[in-house]
Design an enzyme around this catalytic site. Structure first.
Site, PDB file in Angstrom:
ATOM      1  CD  GLU A  25      -0.917   0.363   3.749  1.00 36.69           C
ATOM      2  OE1 GLU A  25      -1.422   1.489   3.768  1.00 36.69           O
ATOM      3  OE2 GLU A  25      -1.030  -0.454   4.671  1.00 36.69           O
ATOM      4  CE  LYS A  84      -6.762   6.349   6.029  1.00 35.74           C
ATOM      5  NZ  LYS A  84      -6.733   6.574   7.483  1.00 35.74           N
ATOM      6  CB  VAL A 104      -5.286  -2.595   4.272  1.00 37.01           C
ATOM      7  CG1 VAL A 104      -5.545  -4.084   4.054  1.00 37.01           C
ATOM      8  CG2 VAL A 104      -3.986  -2.395   5.044  1.00 37.01           C
ATOM      9  CG  ASP A 136     -13.918   5.465  12.254  1.00 39.59           C
ATOM     10  OD1 ASP A 136     -13.872   4.804  11.199  1.00 39.59           O
ATOM     11  OD2 ASP A 136     -13.070   6.312  12.551  1.00 39.59           O
ATOM     12  CB  SER A 138     -10.997   0.106   9.005  1.00 33.75           C
ATOM     13  OG  SER A 138     -10.264   0.152   7.798  1.00 33.75           O
ATOM     14  CB  ALA A 139     -13.403   0.646   4.007  1.00 33.39           C
ATOM     15  CG  ASP A 140      -8.172  -1.515   6.105  1.00 31.03           C
ATOM     16  OD1 ASP A 140      -8.314  -0.856   5.056  1.00 31.03           O
ATOM     17  OD2 ASP A 140      -7.232  -1.332   6.913  1.00 31.03           O
ATOM     18  CE  LYS A 157      -5.130   1.241  11.540  1.00 28.13           C
ATOM     19  NZ  LYS A 157      -5.555   2.498  10.947  1.00 28.13           N
TER      20      LYS A 157
HETATM   21  N1  PSU Z   1      -0.481   0.378   9.335  1.00 32.88           N
HETATM   22  C1  PSU Z   1       0.550   1.254   9.595  1.00 32.88           C
HETATM   23  N2  PSU Z   1       0.422   2.553   9.210  1.00 32.88           N
HETATM   24  C2  PSU Z   1      -0.718   2.997   8.526  1.00 32.88           C
HETATM   25  C3  PSU Z   1      -1.776   2.076   8.251  1.00 32.88           C
HETATM   26  C4  PSU Z   1      -1.601   0.776   8.681  1.00 32.88           C
HETATM   27  O1  PSU Z   1       1.563   0.859  10.177  1.00 32.88           O
HETATM   28  O2  PSU Z   1      -0.770   4.183   8.178  1.00 32.88           O
HETATM   29  C5  PSU Z   1      -2.996   2.527   7.448  1.00 32.88           C
HETATM   30  C6  PSU Z   1      -3.341   1.401   6.442  1.00 32.88           C
HETATM   31  O3  PSU Z   1      -3.332   1.980   5.148  1.00 32.88           O
HETATM   32  C7  PSU Z   1      -4.748   0.994   6.829  1.00 32.88           C
HETATM   33  C8  PSU Z   1      -5.297   2.316   7.309  1.00 32.88           C
HETATM   34  O4  PSU Z   1      -5.467   0.443   5.759  1.00 32.88           O
HETATM   35  O5  PSU Z   1      -4.218   2.787   8.135  1.00 32.88           O
HETATM   36  C9  PSU Z   1      -6.648   2.184   8.015  1.00 32.88           C
HETATM   37  O6  PSU Z   1      -7.220   3.464   8.192  1.00 32.88           O
HETATM   38  P1  PSU Z   1      -8.786   3.618   8.557  1.00 32.88           P
HETATM   39  O7  PSU Z   1      -8.920   3.119   9.984  1.00 32.88           O
HETATM   40  O8  PSU Z   1      -9.081   5.107   8.443  1.00 32.88           O
HETATM   41  O9  PSU Z   1      -9.551   2.782   7.582  1.00 32.88           O
HETATM   42 MN    MN Z   2     -11.826   4.750   9.889  1.00 33.17          MN
END
Ligand code: PSU
Ligand code: MN
Length: 295
Positions: A25, A84, A104, A136, A138-140, A157
């Site tokens: 990514e 993003k 992701v 909230d 994640s769309a992951d 995370k």
């Molecule tokens: N892991 C890391 N650093 C990051 C991310 C993951 O060490 O910046 C990012 C990835 O791109 C993941 C995103 O898909 O954070 C998820 O963000 P959100 O919760 O807004 O979907």
């Molecule tokens: Mn999010």
């Protein structure tokens, strides 16, 4: 008109020959680290994929195209100004000719479109803390549920609600494989996470499970590899997440804000561990792709 999806020659040849390819990514390049660390992390991740015998395909959007297999010069373009891009953001970004870094979920969406089945990252997105006010998630997770790909990560995370995310992974039918561990790694820390759904001892074993899961109609599979060095930043994370909340930071801005504050207030410790685990996970994704290609 530029073609919507542009695949680098090296990547398209590897895909045609059914060799191992790993998607990487760009969100963590653009938004996960202060410059110039992000680009270094991206290049080191590509090197780790190559060292495992696989071809890296780093994904990003610019000049109207979704590019699969960025050159080093193209990777340099991924500064914090990049949008993003989750799965919903890819098409608008491409059509509008904007610069966009894939998460992701965004990366998996592109990987599915071109037939890549492995990726490496730091930590998967998941259920943010404080659910459901507002919800909230994640769309992951949605992408993992829809797309047949195996993702090497250090769990989800740790700024998230990890137990809630683990429950949701189960709901979505996503296997969570512990790479030589029984619990889901907590990103910066190896221990203390919820139990995995199965433990694997080798890349070969994980690849055989991927093959069986996909033949049974399953989609995403998460492989959790603990960081080599554990860091306890639980208190710091709670403090920063509360601050972000108080400051009204919501949605896609939360993760970059928290990561940047963590990097700063841990004197770079989280940056170092984060970098190392991303590169190690890219290497593992390479081993998984190689093992799968050899089945
Ligand atoms: N892991 C890391 N650093 C990051 C991310 C993951 O060490 O910046 C990012 C990835 O791109 C993941 C995103 O898909 O954070 C998820 O963000 P959100 O919760 O807004 O979907
Ligand atoms: Mn999010």
């Amino acid at each position: 008109m530029e073609s919507l999806i542009r695949v680098a020659d090296e990547v398209s040849v590897a895909l045609e020959e059914e060799r191992a390819v790993v998607a990487l990514e760009t969100t963590l390049v653009a938004h996960g680290f202060p410059a110039p660390t992000g680009v270094e992390v991206g290049l080191s991740s590509e090197a780790a994929v190559r060292a495992a015998g696989a071809t890296p395909a780093t994904i990003g959007v610019f000049d109207g195209s979704v590019v699969v297999g960025l050159s080093a010069v193209e990777l340099e373009r991924f500064t914090p100004e990049a949008r993003k891009l989750g799965p919903r953001d890819l098409a608008p970004c491409a059509v509008q000719g904007a610069l966009g870094a894939t998460t992701v979920g965004g990366t998996l969406t592109v990987a599915a479109a071109v037939g890549i089945r492995f990726m490496g990252t730091g930590g998967l997105g998941g259920v943010h803390r404080g659910f459901p006010t507002p919800p909230d998630v994640s769309a992951d997770l949605g992408a993992c549920a829809r797309i047949p790909a195996m993702i090497a990560s250090s769990g989800v995370k740790s700024l998230l609600d990890v137990p809630a995310t683990a429950e949701l992974l189960e709901t979505l039918g996503i296997p969570v494989l512990g790479y030589r561990v029984d619990t889901l790694p907590l990103f910066y820390a190896a221990d203390g996470g919820p139990p995995v759904s199965a433990r694997v001892e080798s890349a070969g074993e994980a690849a055989r499970i991927a093959d069986a899961h996909w033949r049974l109609g399953g989609n995403g599979i998460l492989v959790g590899r603990p960081p080599d060095e554990s860091l306890d930043v639980t208190g710091l994370i709670e403090e920063i997440v509360a601050e972000a909340d108080a400051a009204g930071i919501v949605g896609q801005a939360v993760t970059p804000y928290v990561l940047a504050a963590l990097h700063e207030r841990s004197d770079g410790e989280t940056r170092r561990v984060n970098r190392d685990l991303i590169v190690a996970n890219a290497g593992l994704a390479g081993e998984l792709a190689v093992a799968f290609a050899a089945l």
